[in-house]
Scaffold this motif. Structure first.
Motif, short mmCIF file in Angstrom:
data_model
loop_
_atom_site.label_atom_id
_atom_site.label_comp_id
_atom_site.label_asym_id
_atom_site.label_seq_id
_atom_site.Cartn_x
_atom_site.Cartn_y
_atom_site.Cartn_z
N TYR A 14 -5.14 -0.73 2.64
CA TYR A 14 -5.44 0.12 3.79
C TYR A 14 -6.92 0.49 3.82
O TYR A 14 -7.57 0.39 4.87
CB TYR A 14 -4.56 1.37 3.79
N THR A 15 -7.45 0.91 2.68
CA THR A 15 -8.87 1.30 2.66
C THR A 15 -9.78 0.10 2.93
O THR A 15 -10.86 0.27 3.47
CB THR A 15 -9.27 1.97 1.33
N ALA A 16 -9.33 -1.10 2.57
CA ALA A 16 -10.16 -2.30 2.79
C ALA A 16 -10.23 -2.68 4.26
O ALA A 16 -11.28 -3.08 4.74
CB ALA A 16 -9.61 -3.46 1.98
N VAL A 17 -9.12 -2.54 4.97
CA VAL A 17 -9.09 -3.05 6.35
C VAL A 17 -9.24 -1.96 7.41
O VAL A 17 -9.56 -2.27 8.55
CB VAL A 17 -7.80 -3.87 6.62
N ALA A 18 -9.02 -0.70 7.05
CA ALA A 18 -8.98 0.33 8.10
C ALA A 18 -9.94 1.50 7.88
O ALA A 18 -9.91 2.45 8.65
CB ALA A 18 -7.55 0.86 8.23
N THR A 19 -10.75 1.46 6.82
CA THR A 19 -11.66 2.58 6.58
C THR A 19 -13.08 2.08 6.35
O THR A 19 -13.32 0.87 6.26
CB THR A 19 -11.22 3.41 5.34
N SER A 20 -13.98 3.01 6.24
CA SER A 20 -15.39 2.66 6.01
C SER A 20 -15.60 2.17 4.58
O SER A 20 -14.75 2.38 3.70
CB SER A 20 -16.26 3.90 6.25
N LEU A 21 -16.73 1.55 4.36
CA LEU A 21 -17.09 1.10 3.02
C LEU A 21 -17.17 2.28 2.06
O LEU A 21 -16.76 2.17 0.90
CB LEU A 21 -18.43 0.34 3.05
N GLU A 22 -17.65 3.42 2.54
CA GLU A 22 -17.76 4.62 1.69
C GLU A 22 -16.39 5.09 1.23
O GLU A 22 -16.18 5.42 0.07
CB GLU A 22 -18.49 5.75 2.44
N THR A 23 -15.41 5.14 2.17
CA THR A 23 -14.05 5.57 1.83
C THR A 23 -13.41 4.59 0.86
O THR A 23 -12.77 4.98 -0.11
CB THR A 23 -13.19 5.71 3.11
N TRP A 24 -13.59 3.29 1.13
CA TRP A 24 -13.04 2.27 0.24
C TRP A 24 -13.62 2.43 -1.16
O TRP A 24 -12.89 2.37 -2.15
CB TRP A 24 -13.37 0.87 0.80
N THR A 25 -14.93 2.63 -1.25
CA THR A 25 -15.58 2.79 -2.55
C THR A 25 -15.08 4.03 -3.27
O THR A 25 -14.78 3.97 -4.46
CB THR A 25 -17.11 2.87 -2.38
N LEU A 26 -14.97 5.14 -2.56
CA LEU A 26 -14.48 6.38 -3.15
C LEU A 26 -13.06 6.19 -3.69
O LEU A 26 -12.78 6.55 -4.84
CB LEU A 26 -14.51 7.52 -2.14
N TYR A 27 -12.19 5.61 -2.88
CA TYR A 27 -10.80 5.45 -3.32
C TYR A 27 -10.69 4.47 -4.50
O TYR A 27 -10.12 4.79 -5.54
CB TYR A 27 -9.87 4.99 -2.18
N ASN A 28 -11.26 3.28 -4.32
CA ASN A 28 -11.09 2.23 -5.32
C ASN A 28 -12.00 2.38 -6.53
O ASN A 28 -11.72 1.81 -7.59
CB ASN A 28 -11.29 0.86 -4.68
N GLY A 29 -13.07 3.13 -6.40
CA GLY A 29 -14.01 3.30 -7.50
C GLY A 29 -13.84 4.58 -8.28
O GLY A 29 -14.33 4.69 -9.39
N ILE A 30 -13.13 5.57 -7.70
CA ILE A 30 -12.96 6.85 -8.39
C ILE A 30 -11.51 7.33 -8.35
O ILE A 30 -10.90 7.57 -9.39
CB ILE A 30 -13.91 7.92 -7.79
N VAL A 31 -10.97 7.47 -7.14
CA VAL A 31 -9.63 8.05 -6.99
C VAL A 31 -8.57 7.25 -7.75
O VAL A 31 -7.71 7.82 -8.41
CB VAL A 31 -9.27 8.20 -5.49
N THR A 32 -8.65 5.94 -7.67
CA THR A 32 -7.68 5.09 -8.37
C THR A 32 -7.66 5.38 -9.86
O THR A 32 -6.59 5.52 -10.47
CB THR A 32 -7.99 3.60 -8.13
N TYR A 33 -8.84 5.50 -10.47
CA TYR A 33 -8.89 5.74 -11.92
C TYR A 33 -8.39 7.14 -12.26
O TYR A 33 -7.73 7.33 -13.29
CB TYR A 33 -10.31 5.51 -12.44
#
Length: 186
Positions: free
Chosen positions: A142-161
């Motif tokens: 969802y973050t890859a296809v429907a959100t900004s690069l910033e949101t994708w980075t925040l989710y996949n680079g911080i929130v996931t961990y």
């Protein structure tokens, strides 16, 4: 260790690399890093050396072909967390039906003699991780296809961990509680 670090920092590297590297250059660089890692393994370990060298050469060829392409869309690079999460979820899920569940394998590394209730518990832990990884993969998609690069980075680079850390810590605390409960009942 460098490769593991790069994989953990992948979303942040995509974010900061945007504007400096084209997606094709970034993808080609990743393929070259993986090829280099495979070549190091082939150099160190003789088992499957020819196969590993062949795989590395194919990856280097793929990197060269990608550089010749006009451009790989950035969204393709943003799908990496989805692919990784789906793969790991499938590994955890498949281990429930083929061989020993992954959580049980890990538990047996620390204690080969597991009581029956611990074996049942490790099965539930394996299910839990399969579901968590699947849900995380869907959120990554969802973050890859429907959100900004910033949101994708925040989710996949911080929130996931942070999410994985919370699941791991919660499972660890539950395991300690259950071990005490099982010991008291014995």
């Amino acid at each position: 260790m460098l490769l593991v670090g790069i994989l953990f920092l992948y979303p942040i590297a995509i974010y900061f690399g945007d504007g400096y590297l084209t997606p094709s250059q970034f993808l080609a660089g990743l393929l070259l890093l993986f090829a280099g890692r495979i070549l190091v393994v082939a150099w160190i370990a003789a088992t499957h050396r020819k196969r590993n060298i062949g795989i590395a050469l194919l990856m280097m060829l793929a990197a060269a072909l990608i550089l010749l392409m006009p451009s790989v869309p950035l969204v393709y690079l943003r799908l990496y967390p989805l692919v990784l999460n789906l793969f790991m979820s499938a590994v955890f899920f498949a281990s429930l039906f083929i061989g020993m569940p992954i959580a049980e394998r890990m538990a047996r590394m620390m204690n080969d003699d597991l009581p029956p209730q611990a074996v049942a518990y490790t099965r539930r832990v394996t299910w839990t991780w399969a579901i968590v990884l699947l849900l995380n993969g869907l959120l990554s998609w969802y973050t890859a296809v429907a959100t900004s690069l910033e949101t994708w980075t925040l989710y996949n680079g911080i929130v996931t961990y942070l999410l994985f850390g919370c699941v791991f810590a919660g499972e660890y605390l539950l395991r300690i509680h259950l071990k005490r409960k099982w010991a008291a009942a014995a």
